[in-house]
Design a protein around this motif. Structure first.
Motif, PDB file in Angstrom:
ATOM      1  N   SER A 287       0.851  -1.114  -0.033  1.00  0.00           N
ATOM      2  CA  SER A 287      -0.040  -0.071  -0.057  1.00  0.00           C
ATOM      3  C   SER A 287       0.816   1.121  -0.079  1.00  0.00           C
ATOM      4  O   SER A 287       1.673   1.556   0.967  1.00  0.00           O
ATOM      5  N   PRO A 288       0.754   2.135  -0.867  1.00  0.00           N
ATOM      6  CA  PRO A 288       1.398   3.513  -0.972  1.00  0.00           C
ATOM      7  C   PRO A 288       0.977   4.293   0.004  1.00  0.00           C
ATOM      8  O   PRO A 288       0.017   4.204   0.824  1.00  0.00           O
ATOM      9  N   ASP A 289       1.702   5.263   0.633  1.00  0.00           N
ATOM     10  CA  ASP A 289       1.613   6.191   1.663  1.00  0.00           C
ATOM     11  C   ASP A 289       2.504   7.504   1.545  1.00  0.00           C
ATOM     12  O   ASP A 289       3.030   7.658   0.516  1.00  0.00           O
ATOM     13  N   ALA A 290       2.125   8.345   2.682  1.00  0.00           N
ATOM     14  CA  ALA A 290       2.653   9.801   2.229  1.00  0.00           C
ATOM     15  C   ALA A 290       4.118   9.694   2.316  1.00  0.00           C
ATOM     16  O   ALA A 290       4.769  10.648   1.676  1.00  0.00           O
ATOM     17  N   ALA A 291       4.622   8.802   3.363  1.00  0.00           N
ATOM     18  CA  ALA A 291       6.122   8.609   3.227  1.00  0.00           C
ATOM     19  C   ALA A 291       6.877   8.256   2.047  1.00  0.00           C
ATOM     20  O   ALA A 291       8.124   8.850   1.951  1.00  0.00           O
ATOM     21  N   THR A 292       6.119   7.689   1.272  1.00  0.00           N
ATOM     22  CA  THR A 292       7.091   7.057   0.060  1.00  0.00           C
ATOM     23  C   THR A 292       6.954   8.341  -0.977  1.00  0.00           C
ATOM     24  O   THR A 292       8.430   8.624  -1.517  1.00  0.00           O
ATOM     25  N   MET A 293       6.187   9.385  -0.978  1.00  0.00           N
ATOM     26  CA  MET A 293       6.489  10.523  -1.975  1.00  0.00           C
ATOM     27  C   MET A 293       7.374  11.611  -1.230  1.00  0.00           C
ATOM     28  O   MET A 293       8.175  12.196  -1.704  1.00  0.00           O
ATOM     29  N   GLY A 294       7.016  11.655   0.112  1.00  0.00           N
ATOM     30  CA  GLY A 294       8.115  12.633   1.045  1.00  0.00           C
ATOM     31  C   GLY A 294       9.451  12.148   0.997  1.00  0.00           C
ATOM     32  O   GLY A 294      10.310  13.091   0.571  1.00  0.00           O
ATOM     33  N   PHE A 295       9.773  10.898   1.083  1.00  0.00           N
ATOM     34  CA  PHE A 295      11.171  10.505   0.892  1.00  0.00           C
ATOM     35  C   PHE A 295      11.664  10.470  -0.466  1.00  0.00           C
ATOM     36  O   PHE A 295      12.961  11.009  -0.885  1.00  0.00           O
ATOM     37  N   GLY A 296      10.937  10.214  -1.436  1.00  0.00           N
ATOM     38  CA  GLY A 296      11.197  10.269  -2.824  1.00  0.00           C
ATOM     39  C   GLY A 296      11.622  11.611  -3.281  1.00  0.00           C
ATOM     40  O   GLY A 296      12.750  11.917  -3.658  1.00  0.00           O
ATOM     41  N   LEU A 297      10.838  12.619  -2.784  1.00  0.00           N
ATOM     42  CA  LEU A 297      11.204  13.886  -3.266  1.00  0.00           C
ATOM     43  C   LEU A 297      12.499  14.475  -2.481  1.00  0.00           C
ATOM     44  O   LEU A 297      13.334  15.290  -3.101  1.00  0.00           O
TER      45      LEU A 297
END
Length: 315
Positions: A287-297
């Protein structure tokens, strides 16, 4: 009227844009990383789990190298590529040891016992290892700011991988040791392959390394072939590993190292674990979550800053 600036007036430092070949190298490096980012999830699909095993690690590693080696022979013959010089044979052997045998075999064995997200904890350190090997081979001296950005980026990748891995953490088990050894093998293969790409075509580097390995990869792949029926999804994953991860990805990657330099382009790999985790979400049902996008950026921002830090030639 005297328009000359006062000697005491401070001068603004000129901002010099990266050379065109370096920008092209970084773009090709990103393409190669995007291709390689699917390697861990695809390996997991092909090898299966302890409860539902699919193909053996030996077959996945050697089979993908054998397929890519046969494709390489066809391309080398079609392009009438000249034989490597005598002085290139040893670096080619080191390249093959790292990226044809070491990394594929070790990761294929390890991925049956760990998830792709957990594997990124160890493989996420690959940019630092590649930069270190490249600095030695190419006699480059990265600045302190460059190493600081590389360390921050690696720390972000590891922190994100730890967050995604839950309770597994950094407990060192046999699979973790295999992944650590695989990371070192890949760094060596990238370093020597990038060095060869300075005087050979990038596609010829990986093609000759794969072609020279055929006497070993073909019989080992045959010995490890599946003894029972394997689902179509596992064969599709194996096909991706053979054609893209083991072959086409290196066309872009070694050309990138030749154009932009191993030390600098290696930092683009900081994006690879994040991409691998995103692919794992799609392929493995996480399941995707906000941490994925935050760390990716955050990782992408670190790479953006780090590639602007100076890298000097050692005297």
């Amino acid at each position: 009227m005297n328009w000359q600036a006062s000697p005491s007036a401070p001068r603004r430092p000129l901002r010099v844009a990266p050379p065109a070949h370096e920008r092209q190298g970084l773009a090709l490096g990103l393409l190669g990383v995007a291709i390689f980012a699917l390697t861990l999830p695809m390996t997991r699909l092909a090898v299966g789990t302890p409860a539902a095993p699919q193909m053996s690690g030996l077959f996945i590693a050697m089979g993908r190298a054998a397929v890519a080696g046969l494709l390489s022979l066809a391309l080398l013959r079609a392009t009438r590529a000249p034989l490597p010089r005598r002085g290139d044979w040893l670096p080619l052997a080191a390249t093959a040891l790292g990226v044809v045998f070491g990394f594929p075999l070790l990761t294929s064995i390890a991925m049956r016992h760990v998830e792709a997200v957990h594997a990124s904890v160890i493989v996420g350190l690959l940019p630092l290892a590649t930069a270190a090997v490249g600095a030695v081979l190419h006699r480059q001296r990265p600045s302190a700011g460059f190493w600081a950005c590389a360390a921050i980026g690696a720390a972000l990748v590891v922190a994100f991988a730890l967050l995604r891995s839950g309770t597994q953490g950094l407990a060192i088990g046999p699979a973790d040791l295999l992944l650590l050894a695989a990371m070192l093998c890949a760094a060596m293969g990238y370093g020597f392959g990038g060095q060869l790409s300075q005087r050979m075509r990038a596609d010829a580097v990986i093609c000759w390394a794969l072609a020279f390995s055929l006497p070993l990869t073909v019989p080992l792949a045959w010995a490890g072939r599946p003894a029972v029926a394997v689902p179509a999804a596992a064969w599709l994953a194996f096909g991706y590993l053979a054609v893209f991860s083991m072959w086409l990805g290196f066309f872009a990657w070694y050309r990138a190292l030749a154009l932009g330099g191993t030390v600098r382009v290696s930092q683009v790999q900081l994006v690879q674990p994040v991409l691998s985790m995103l692919f794992a979400i799609a392929l493995l049902g996480e399941s995707p979550d906000a941490a994925t996008m935050g760390f990716g950026l955050a990782v992408i921002a670190t790479v953006f800053i780090g590639k602007r830090m100076p890298v000097h030639a050692a005297h």
